[in-house]
Motif scaffolding. Structure first.
Motif, short mmCIF file in Angstrom:
data_model
loop_
_atom_site.label_atom_id
_atom_site.label_comp_id
_atom_site.label_asym_id
_atom_site.label_seq_id
_atom_site.Cartn_x
_atom_site.Cartn_y
_atom_site.Cartn_z
N ILE A 120 -13.32 3.02 -2.50
CA ILE A 120 -13.52 1.99 -3.53
C ILE A 120 -13.33 2.61 -4.91
N VAL A 121 -13.84 3.81 -5.07
CA VAL A 121 -13.65 4.51 -6.35
C VAL A 121 -12.16 4.69 -6.61
N ALA A 122 -11.44 5.12 -5.57
CA ALA A 122 -10.00 5.35 -5.73
C ALA A 122 -9.28 4.06 -6.09
N ILE A 123 -9.68 2.97 -5.43
CA ILE A 123 -9.02 1.68 -5.70
C ILE A 123 -9.14 1.33 -7.18
N PHE A 124 -10.35 1.52 -7.73
CA PHE A 124 -10.54 1.15 -9.13
C PHE A 124 -9.87 2.13 -10.09
N THR A 125 -10.02 3.43 -9.82
CA THR A 125 -9.44 4.37 -10.77
C THR A 125 -7.92 4.33 -10.72
N GLU A 126 -7.36 4.26 -9.51
CA GLU A 126 -5.89 4.29 -9.43
C GLU A 126 -5.25 3.00 -9.89
N ALA A 127 -6.03 1.91 -9.90
CA ALA A 127 -5.49 0.65 -10.41
C ALA A 127 -5.14 0.79 -11.88
N PHE A 128 -5.92 1.61 -12.60
CA PHE A 128 -5.67 1.74 -14.04
C PHE A 128 -4.94 3.02 -14.41
N SER A 129 -5.14 4.06 -13.62
CA SER A 129 -4.45 5.30 -13.96
C SER A 129 -3.02 5.27 -13.46
N GLY A 130 -2.80 4.56 -12.35
CA GLY A 130 -1.45 4.51 -11.80
C GLY A 130 -0.94 5.87 -11.38
N ASP A 131 -1.87 6.76 -10.98
CA ASP A 131 -1.46 8.11 -10.62
C ASP A 131 -0.69 8.19 -9.31
N ALA A 132 -0.89 7.18 -8.45
CA ALA A 132 -0.30 7.28 -7.11
C ALA A 132 1.20 7.12 -7.12
N ILE A 133 1.72 6.47 -8.13
CA ILE A 133 3.16 6.23 -8.12
C ILE A 133 3.76 6.61 -9.45
N MET B 59 0.83 -1.21 0.00
CA MET B 59 0.00 0.00 0.00
C MET B 59 0.86 1.25 0.00
N THR B 60 1.94 1.27 0.81
CA THR B 60 2.78 2.46 0.85
C THR B 60 3.52 2.65 -0.47
N GLN B 61 3.87 1.52 -1.12
CA GLN B 61 4.62 1.66 -2.38
C GLN B 61 3.71 1.90 -3.57
N GLY B 62 2.52 1.30 -3.52
CA GLY B 62 1.71 1.32 -4.73
C GLY B 62 0.39 2.07 -4.62
N GLY B 63 0.01 2.47 -3.40
CA GLY B 63 -1.24 3.19 -3.24
C GLY B 63 -2.47 2.29 -3.39
N PRO B 64 -3.66 2.90 -3.38
CA PRO B 64 -4.90 2.12 -3.40
C PRO B 64 -5.02 1.20 -4.61
N GLY B 65 -4.46 1.62 -5.74
CA GLY B 65 -4.58 0.82 -6.95
C GLY B 65 -3.96 -0.56 -6.79
N ALA B 66 -2.89 -0.65 -5.98
CA ALA B 66 -2.22 -1.93 -5.77
C ALA B 66 -3.17 -2.94 -5.14
N PHE B 67 -4.13 -2.43 -4.37
CA PHE B 67 -5.11 -3.29 -3.71
C PHE B 67 -5.89 -4.10 -4.76
N PHE B 68 -6.30 -3.40 -5.81
CA PHE B 68 -7.07 -4.06 -6.88
C PHE B 68 -6.28 -5.23 -7.48
N TRP B 69 -5.01 -4.97 -7.79
CA TRP B 69 -4.20 -6.00 -8.45
C TRP B 69 -3.87 -7.13 -7.48
N MET B 70 -3.79 -6.78 -6.20
CA MET B 70 -3.54 -7.79 -5.18
C MET B 70 -4.70 -8.80 -5.15
N ILE B 71 -5.91 -8.24 -5.14
CA ILE B 71 -7.11 -9.09 -5.13
C ILE B 71 -7.15 -9.97 -6.38
N LEU B 72 -6.84 -9.35 -7.51
CA LEU B 72 -6.89 -10.09 -8.76
C LEU B 72 -5.87 -11.23 -8.75
N CYS B 73 -4.70 -10.94 -8.18
CA CYS B 73 -3.66 -11.97 -8.07
C CYS B 73 -4.13 -13.10 -7.17
#
Lengths: 761, 143
Positions: free
Chosen positions: A546-559, A344-358
């Motif tokens: 939840i919105v942030a998790i989905f948008t940042e998973a694809f935008s990658g704005d957090a990192i 989470m600290t390295q990847g932000g909320p978007g990493a959560f989405f990919w974690m679940i998918l993994c």
């Protein structure tokens, strides 16, 4: 009597260095804070005074850095600036440090293979080195004179008694604080000197002020250079330089240069580590090839776990439920508490989405490997089971005419698994849980030290020398007490854990092992309950999150790494935690009482679900909701990461919970060690036969103690990497054997749908 | 060279039947042959012990079932059987002493190289510790 004394000395060095690591976090926070502070003070400087802003004529010769790497950078023909060679005497390395450095080479090599980044791009960047050096002859008590191109300048000096104040204002680079001298020893023009390197928060070149902190990295984005931020390496569009400005700074000597004299540095960035791609490839391939059994087989898996088809007369050691608990006790642990927080600290909320998918796709990797483990297990005459990748790699691949490859893969797997059981499954767990517990035990003292530091700084800045000296003494005493306590604590922790592990695995006292393993589920529930409590008290923040998790998973704005960067971080941490594709769980699952391999495979797919989709998500949501992932004070200033950041996030919400958490971490670690020792033992048996298992058990107990007292960073990294490297032989073998699993699955499902299975409950 | 009492350690691998048959050569009656299987100490960390109900009793029961199959295979219902837990070399020779056996017939795995170094050999240990004659059967298909 020489040897005991020597070993005692070496021992205390190890322990001190371990203590140093604990405080290393603190030290890091100082650096991080310093850089921030400098930027702030630089802004002030511009308005208030020019005290720390140095006017440098653009024509001035390149500046020199004390580090040898830059010695070469003087261009031929120019007037050479005197160069200080650092002459700080390095501490004599202790035994473990020597072992550590020997392993470091191996670790680097392994990392370059395992974490070789595919698709990495070359980036160009520049590094600002705003330092001035001040020098005085050795043993002189006088002031330090500025080192310039013409030698030492008497016009610009710093009195010796100002050093401490500079240190507390975080202006000194690599100050030596051991004996409160703050300067470093060096050599200049073949003379022994004492010197300091002073950070410059800003420089003025050609009438323009450049506010950059020492060591700031700016990457080339199009035609401009943008500052790389401290949180997740995000670019700071506010601080940019155009190429002319960079050129000017370089000519003035404020940029780091390569050996060939170029200030444009380059390095690799982005891409995905090969082992992560390998695990992801496996998970996606198996999911597609098994037609998404992780989704449609889920309810059947629940049925099986609930004992609907448990036939006590079938071969095996345990029920489906017990096999699942056994496999989970090896995976639920530090990865869920510390690893997710890192993601989470390295990847932000978007990493959560990919974690679940993994986690979702990893379920099929687990399904496939555990079905195979069950299919090719060996039932020994006494009814005990020997199964897992060593079985299916060897016998399964031999069945399809790849016996030679099977032997090689099986051998590789077995060796890696034994090493992993000593490292990632043992020393790493003990080491991390011990330091988490110690940190919790000493939390009050650590806060006191921070307060003392603030008081010392205030006293020094206020020139209250006597007060500062007193405070410094108090701090020194406190630190000594803490170090002494840490030493004792680590030794006692190591002995207690080694005894506990010893009486379980050598003494065969099954009740302790059973108790620890059975406590894990209840600890898990407590942890989930605490997480849910925090989530519910912040329920209003959940929808935007939840919105942030989905948008940042694809935008990658957090990192800075964008979409790929976020994806890699999420997948990597999830894979580390659920071990899908690694093959270890297949050893535990093969012990289940069943004659239907596919049935146990479907139970196994619940593993990544519980580990990643349930437990990891809980941690992730707490870290996101409490804002811990983006809290610069905690992450940058205090240098918290992993378990200590998780603990901090919980403390903010439930003040007493960190105590529960550290006890839970120790219990998780203990049960992981027990479970991994079983994996290691089975592999040892495969390699060396059952009669030498006692040797393995002894090594295991020794590792527990060493893990508690050692600060053998690369030894731990090495063994941790072994867990991942198990995925190479395993996924290759499983993929080759997957047609068999698919045929079995389709056949099993047909019989299941036809109602051919006898129900027992 | 007829013997009164012969002990045969077995591990239920492919050479088990041959070993017992070899022992029959030394006696007048199959009941003078006693087979023993030595179990390793119970492993306290396996799922079966931690979560399930695997115990020395359940393991012994499983071995006895194998003994029954062996008896059926050889057609010798009065074959003596024994299951013990511990160090194989030690337990085998102890058992032979208790029975006052005058011969131990033991198959050798014939390991070489690394496995040989780590494992040593049960046969060697039996030869060293036994107070009676020991007859070692050499396996040809050894690793």
């Amino acid at each position: 009597m020489k040897s005991p004394q020597y070993s005692l000395a070496a021992h205390s060095k190890i322990l001190i260095s371990f203590g140093v690591v604990l405080f290393g976090l603190y030290g890091f926070s100082q650096i991080g804070f310093a850089q921030q502070g400098d930027q702030k003070s630089a802004e002030k400087t511009k308005v208030e005074s020019s005290e720390s802003t140095v006017e440098t004529p653009a024509k001035s010769a390149p500046k020199k850095n004390p580090f040898p790497v830059d010695e070469e950078s003087a261009s031929p023909g120019e007037k050479a600036t005197p160069v200080i060679t650092d002459a700080e005497v390095a501490k004599e390395p202790g035994f473990l440090e020597k072992v550590d450095s020997a392993f470091a080479t191996a670790v680097d090599y392994m990392a370059s293979v395992l974490f070789y980044r595919i698709g990495a791009q070359t980036e160009e960047y520049i590094v600002f080195t705003g330092t001035d050096q001040y020098v005085r002859p050795k043993d002189s008590q006088g002031p330090f004179s500025k080192l310039t191109v013409d030698g030492l300048s008497d016009a610009e000096t710093i009195p010796a008694d100002e050093l401490e104040a500079l240190y507390y204002r975080k202006k000194l680079i690599d100050a030596v604080t051991v004996d409160d001298r703050y300067y470093r020893f060096g050599r200049l023009d073949e003379k022994d000197v004492e010197y300091i390197s002073l950070k410059l928060p800003a420089v003025v070149v050609g009438g323009e002020t450049y506010k950059l902190s020492h060591g700031a990295k700016l990457v080339k984005e199009g035609e401009t250079y943008q500052l790389v931020g401290e949180m997740r390496g995000k670019l700071d569009p506010e601080t940019t330089l155009n190429s002319d400005q960079a050129e000017t700074l370089a000519n003035a000597g404020w940029l780091k240069k390569t050996d060939s004299g170029s200030y444009q540095l380059s390095g690799k960035t982005g891409g995905a580590p090969v082992v992560v791609l390998w695990l992801a490839f496996g998970a996606i391939f198996f999911t597609l090839y098994m037609r998404g059994v992780n989704f449609w087989g889920f309810t059947h898996a629940i049925e099986v776990v609930r004992g609907k088809y448990d036939n006590p007369d079938e071969d095996g050691e345990v029920t489906h439920m017990q096999a699942l608990m056994s496999a989970l006790s090896a995976t639920v642990g530090l990865g869920n508490i510390a690893g997710v927080t890192i993601a989470m600290t390295q990847g932000g909320p978007g990493a959560f989405f990919w974690m679940i998918l993994c986690g979702l796709f990893g379920m099929t990797s687990k399904f496939t490997e555990c079905t195979l483990g069950q299919k090719y297990r060996i039932v020994k005459p006494d009814g005990s089971i020997l199964g897992g990748p060593m079985g299916y790699l060897r016998y399964g691949l031999a069945e399809i005419g790849l016996g030679g490859l099977g032997r090689v893969l099986s051998f590789l797997f077995v060796v890696m698994c034994i090493l992993a059981s000593f490292g990632g499954g043992n020393m790493f767990q003990i080491n991390q849980s011990g330091s988490t517990l110690l940190e919790q035990v000493q939390s009050q003292e650590r806060k006191e030290i921070v307060q003392l530091d603030q008081k010392i700084e205030a006293a020094v800045l206020a020139k209250q020398t006597a007060v500062a000296t007193d405070l410094r003494q108090t701090k020194l005493d406190r630190k000594k007490e803490m170090d002494a306590f840490a030493t004792t604590f680590n030794v006692i922790f190591g002995i207690v854990m080694a005894i506990l592990v010893g009486i379980v695995i050598i003494g065969g006292i099954k009740r302790i092992g059973a108790a620890a393993e059975k406590i894990v589920p209840s600890m898990c529930f407590m942890y989930i309950a605490a997480c849910l409590w925090i989530i519910i008290t912040h329920i209003g923040e959940v929808p935007p999150l939840i919105v942030a998790i989905f948008t940042e998973a694809f935008s990658g704005d957090a990192i800075r790494g964008g979409l790929i960067g976020v994806l890699v971080i999420g997948v990597q941490r999830a894979a580390f935690s659920n071990e899908a594709g690694v093959g270890s769980a297949a050893i535990a699952h093969s012990a289940a009482k069943t004659e239907e391999p596919v049935r146990e495979g479907s139970v196994a797919l619940l593993g990544p679900f519980i580990d990643t989709i349930v437990v990891c998500s809980m941690t992730a949501l707490v870290i996101l909701i409490t804002g811990a992932w983006d809290n610069a004070d905690w992450v940058i200033r205090d240098g918290l990461s992993g378990a200590s950041l998780t603990s901090q996030a919980f403390e903010q919400e439930i003040s007493w919970f960190p105590w529960v958490l550290s006890v839970a971490v120790v219990l998780f670690a203990f049960s992981t060690v027990i479970s991994w020792s079983y994996y290691g033992e089975r592999c040892w048996e495969t390699l060396f036969g059952a009669r030498s298992i006692m040797l393995y058990k002894l090594l295991c107990v020794i590792c527990v103690f060493v893990g508690a007292i050692a600060n053998a960073g690369s030894v731990l990294d090495f063994s941790d990497m072994m867990i991942l490297s198990m995925a190479f032989p395993n996924i290759l073998g499983v993929a080759l054997l997957s047609p068999k699993v698919r045929a079995d699955l389709l056949d099993y499902w047909k019989r299941y749908k036809a109602g051919e299975f006898k129900e027992f409950k | 060279m007829k013997k009164n009492c012969v002990v045969v350690p077995v591990d239920f691998s492919d050479n088990t039947e041959a070993a017992v048959r070899a022992a029959f050569e030394f006696v007048d009656n199959p009941s003078q042959v006693n087979v023993i299987h030595v179990l390793f100490a119970l492993d306290a960390v396996s799922p079966g012990v931690v979560f399930g109900d695997v115990s020395d009793e359940s393991r012994t029961e499983n071995i006895n079932e194998h003994f029954d199959e062996l008896k059926k295979l050889l057609g010798t219902p009065d074959l003596g059987t024994e299951v013990r837990v511990g160090n194989p070399g030690l337990q085998i020779t102890e058992y032979a002493k208790e029975l006052e056996a005058d011969l131990i017939v033991i198959p050798s795995h014939g390991y070489h190289g690394f496995k040989r170094m780590v494992l040593g050999s049960v046969a060697e240990r039996v030869i060293r510790l036994a107070t009676c004659d020991v007859y070692v059967l050499r396996r040809n298909d050894a690793e």
